[in-house]
Scaffold this motif. Structure first.
Motif, PDB file in Angstrom:
ATOM      1  N   GLY A 146      67.052 -53.062 -61.280  1.00 35.65           N
ATOM      2  CA  GLY A 146      65.882 -52.964 -62.147  1.00 35.65           C
ATOM      3  C   GLY A 146      65.350 -51.548 -62.195  1.00 35.65           C
ATOM      4  N   ALA A 147      64.555 -51.252 -63.199  1.00 34.48           N
ATOM      5  CA  ALA A 147      63.938 -49.937 -63.358  1.00 34.48           C
ATOM      6  C   ALA A 147      62.471 -50.122 -63.694  1.00 34.48           C
ATOM      7  CB  ALA A 147      64.637 -49.131 -64.451  1.00 34.48           C
ATOM      8  N   LEU A 148      61.660 -49.190 -63.217  1.00 35.86           N
ATOM      9  CA  LEU A 148      60.221 -49.254 -63.471  1.00 35.86           C
ATOM     10  C   LEU A 148      59.687 -47.854 -63.700  1.00 35.86           C
ATOM     11  CD1 LEU A 148      57.527 -50.913 -63.458  1.00 35.86           C
ATOM     12  CD2 LEU A 148      57.354 -50.346 -61.027  1.00 35.86           C
ATOM     13  N   ALA A 149      58.864 -47.704 -64.723  1.00 38.03           N
ATOM     14  CA  ALA A 149      58.162 -46.446 -64.975  1.00 38.03           C
ATOM     15  C   ALA A 149      56.682 -46.756 -65.137  1.00 38.03           C
ATOM     16  CB  ALA A 149      58.699 -45.747 -66.222  1.00 38.03           C
ATOM     17  N   GLU A 150      55.840 -45.942 -64.527  1.00 46.23           N
ATOM     18  CA  GLU A 150      54.391 -46.065 -64.672  1.00 46.23           C
ATOM     19  C   GLU A 150      53.839 -44.727 -65.134  1.00 46.23           C
ATOM     20  OE1 GLU A 150      50.292 -47.067 -62.152  1.00 46.23           O
ATOM     21  OE2 GLU A 150      52.241 -47.112 -61.145  1.00 46.23           O
ATOM     22  N   ILE A 151      53.226 -44.734 -66.304  1.00 46.54           N
ATOM     23  CA  ILE A 151      52.697 -43.519 -66.910  1.00 46.54           C
ATOM     24  C   ILE A 151      51.178 -43.631 -67.003  1.00 46.54           C
ATOM     25  CG2 ILE A 151      52.804 -41.966 -68.886  1.00 46.54           C
ATOM     26  CD1 ILE A 151      55.467 -42.323 -67.465  1.00 46.54           C
ATOM     27  N   ARG A 152      50.491 -42.601 -66.574  1.00 43.86           N
ATOM     28  CA  ARG A 152      49.030 -42.559 -66.701  1.00 43.86           C
ATOM     29  C   ARG A 152      48.652 -41.628 -67.843  1.00 43.86           C
ATOM     30  NH1 ARG A 152      44.611 -39.947 -62.448  1.00 43.86           N
ATOM     31  NH2 ARG A 152      42.761 -40.365 -63.724  1.00 43.86           N
ATOM     32  N   PHE A 153      47.869 -42.132 -68.769  1.00 44.18           N
ATOM     33  CA  PHE A 153      47.338 -41.332 -69.862  1.00 44.18           C
ATOM     34  C   PHE A 153      45.908 -40.925 -69.513  1.00 44.18           C
ATOM     35  CE2 PHE A 153      50.635 -43.986 -71.592  1.00 44.18           C
ATOM     36  CZ  PHE A 153      51.302 -43.170 -72.494  1.00 44.18           C
ATOM     37  N   THR A 154      45.572 -39.685 -69.766  1.00 40.10           N
ATOM     38  CA  THR A 154      44.257 -39.195 -69.382  1.00 40.10           C
ATOM     39  C   THR A 154      43.768 -38.143 -70.368  1.00 40.10           C
ATOM     40  OG1 THR A 154      43.079 -37.925 -67.667  1.00 40.10           O
ATOM     41  CG2 THR A 154      45.434 -37.582 -67.827  1.00 40.10           C
ATOM     42  N   ALA A 155      42.453 -38.015 -70.489  1.00 41.19           N
ATOM     43  CA  ALA A 155      41.853 -36.977 -71.329  1.00 41.19           C
ATOM     44  C   ALA A 155      41.855 -35.624 -70.633  1.00 41.19           C
ATOM     45  CB  ALA A 155      40.422 -37.350 -71.710  1.00 41.19           C
ATOM     46  N   LEU A 156      42.120 -35.602 -69.341  1.00 41.98           N
ATOM     47  CA  LEU A 156      42.203 -34.334 -68.616  1.00 41.98           C
ATOM     48  C   LEU A 156      43.343 -33.490 -69.164  1.00 41.98           C
ATOM     49  CD1 LEU A 156      41.727 -35.722 -64.996  1.00 41.98           C
ATOM     50  CD2 LEU A 156      40.042 -34.504 -66.369  1.00 41.98           C
ATOM     51  N   PRO A 157      43.236 -32.173 -69.100  1.00 41.25           N
ATOM     52  CA  PRO A 157      42.255 -31.371 -68.353  1.00 41.25           C
ATOM     53  C   PRO A 157      40.963 -31.051 -69.096  1.00 41.25           C
ATOM     54  CG  PRO A 157      43.922 -29.927 -69.259  1.00 41.25           C
ATOM     55  CD  PRO A 157      44.317 -31.323 -69.653  1.00 41.25           C
ATOM     56  N   ILE A 195      49.553 -36.595 -69.870  1.00 36.97           N
ATOM     57  CA  ILE A 195      50.095 -37.764 -69.196  1.00 36.97           C
ATOM     58  C   ILE A 195      50.564 -37.349 -67.810  1.00 36.97           C
ATOM     59  CG2 ILE A 195      50.810 -38.882 -71.335  1.00 36.97           C
ATOM     60  CD1 ILE A 195      53.680 -38.067 -70.659  1.00 36.97           C
ATOM     61  N   ALA A 196      50.552 -38.310 -66.895  1.00 38.88           N
ATOM     62  CA  ALA A 196      51.036 -38.075 -65.537  1.00 38.88           C
ATOM     63  C   ALA A 196      52.047 -39.167 -65.209  1.00 38.88           C
ATOM     64  CB  ALA A 196      49.882 -38.100 -64.538  1.00 38.88           C
TER      65      ALA A 196
END
Length: 441
Positions: free
Chosen positions: A101-112, A149-150
């Motif tokens: 299996g594969a998993l990706a987790e991406i965080r979207f943010t208004a920073l910087p 994105i992080a």
């Protein structure tokens, strides 16, 4: 969210285990000695359909920081009542086979956007600078605020056995209670413990991890993980600045019954952090680049975590301690603002440790259509950031309430007080008030 994926994988494993048990029962009933290849063929005959899922969570926070002008933190935190969308995390999950299996987790943010790079300082002759990411669309003249994105994690997992699996990529460090299960809908508190914010142990690592679970007794299982990764540092997620690699070891034992769970875990991390500057030393007759070390230290950090659930009561305790030893010392900087101290001292070797304890109790209300959960909790944290700089030693108490009207939504309110009783010239008596709506989808 992430828990749903784990539950689905566990359900698939349970189905395989049930099939194995059925085959064993048939063997006993028929009195036959079924060959291993027949058994494997029976398992292979089970239909498996690859899956791909997109899911995630986000949170909306209402935050207020109360501080006096004389306090240490005055000006460091937003001092007006503010709404904040802190996290929008998206998961991409693919189960290619029963073991892969594969998993990706991406965080979207208004920073910087809004980040304060520096404060106006006459002593160091630095201006006040705040990042502004606003740009104008040349076609419509609309103002757009750019974000970023992080990559929280992205990895491939191969698990042929319960006792042995391999993760390759960027993975969450398997320590503590809330680092892997880190989503806002899962964590009881609005704000994470401060030692997690300061990352006494790195929250994620890039490399490989071997892990597994064994079942020595009924209702008892042991988890382990061994990881080899890039050292953390200014470029850790991308490349290593050292030839040697960081090492980590996780051990955890759990006893779990219907109304009673007790778990004890530990994690040990060893790594080297290094930073350099590069300069062009010559163009002729030969082009050369020289590399000078600006900072280097080794870190050895260990942690213990304890979780006890008795009926609807919960107690969790975490302790972390680390030692930092320099071979190349930088100038000491003040945390958060990351500016050198006025006396321009060099950073000595130091130790760091943190203690976090939380108690909570769940009240369940059955409305007929759904079950609602109300969870009051209280927590205490003691954090020695640097034992050679006692002014930074932090104490925190927090009180909060969780309300879960559905499995997908949780509403939280929290008040916490931060104080620094060991400080000699720094004063701070801070109250923070926050509310959060966390949604999984």
């Amino acid at each position: 969210g992430d828990d749903d994926m784990h539950r689905e994988l566990q359900q698939q494993k349970d189905e395989i285990a049930a099939l194995r048990q059925e085959i064993e029962q048939l063997k006993l009933t028929a009195g036959s000695s079924m060959m291993e290849e027949d058994y494997s063929a029976a398992l292979a005959g089970r239909d498996f359909e690859p899956t791909f899922k997109i899911y995630g969570f986000f949170d909306l926070n209402l935050y207020y920081h109360h501080g006096e002008k004389e306090d240490l933190a005055y000006g460091l935190m937003p001092d007006h009542l503010s709404f904040v969308v802190n996290r929008l995390n998206l998961f991409l999950s693919s189960q290619m086979s029963e073991t892969l299996g594969a998993l990706a987790e991406i965080r979207f943010t208004a920073l910087p956007l809004g980040f304060e790079k520096s404060f106006e300082d006459i002593l160091f002759d630095t201006p006040y600078e705040r990042i502004d990411t606003r740009v104008i669309d040349p076609f419509t003249s609309e103002e757009v605020r750019l974000g970023s994105i992080a990559i929280e994690r992205v990895h491939l997992t191969w698990k042929p056995l319960d006792a042995l699996g391999v993760i390759a990529g960027r993975f969450l460090t398997p320590y503590g209670i809330w680092n892997v299960d880190h989503g806002s809908p899962v964590r009881l508190s609005v704000l994470p413990p401060y030692y997690m914010v300061r990352e006494l142990i790195p929250s994620a690592q890039t490399g490989v991890q071997f892990f597994g679970r064994v079942f020595p007794f009924t209702s008892t299982y042991l988890d382990y993980a061994v990881n080899l990764s890039n050292n953390r540092g200014p470029a850790g997620p991308v490349y290593d600045m050292e030839d040697n690699k960081a090492l980590g070891l996780r051990l955890k034992g759990t006893f779990e019954e219907t109304d009673f769970t007790v778990a004890l875990g530990s994690y040990l991390y060893y790594g080297t952090v290094r930073d350099v500057i590069k300069r062009i030393s010559s163009y002729l007759p030969v082009f050369r680049i020289e590399i000078d070390e600006t900072e280097k230290y080794t870190e050895l950090v260990g942690s213990l975590d304890f979780l006890l659930k008795v009926y609807d009561a919960r107690l969790q305790v975490e302790y972390i301690q680390g030692a930092i030893e320099y071979s190349k010392r930088p100038l000491r900087v003040l945390p958060v603002i990351e500016q050198s101290t006025p006396l321009m001292q060099y950073q000595p070797d130091y130790e760091e440790w943190a203690l976090f304890a939380l108690v909570g109790y769940e009240f369940f209300f059955d409305t007929g259509a759904t079950e609602m959960v109300l969870t009051p909790y209280a927590a205490y944290e003691y954090f020695v950031i640097d034992d050679t700089f006692p002014d930074l030693t932090e104490y925190m108490i927090r009180f909060g309430l969780n309300y879960r009207p559905s499995p997908f939504v949780v509403v939280k309110v929290e008040a916490n007080k931060v104080y620094f009783p060991e400080a000699t010239f720094l004063q701070a008596n801070i109250w923070n008030y926050s509310a959060q709506m966390a949604v999984s989808f």
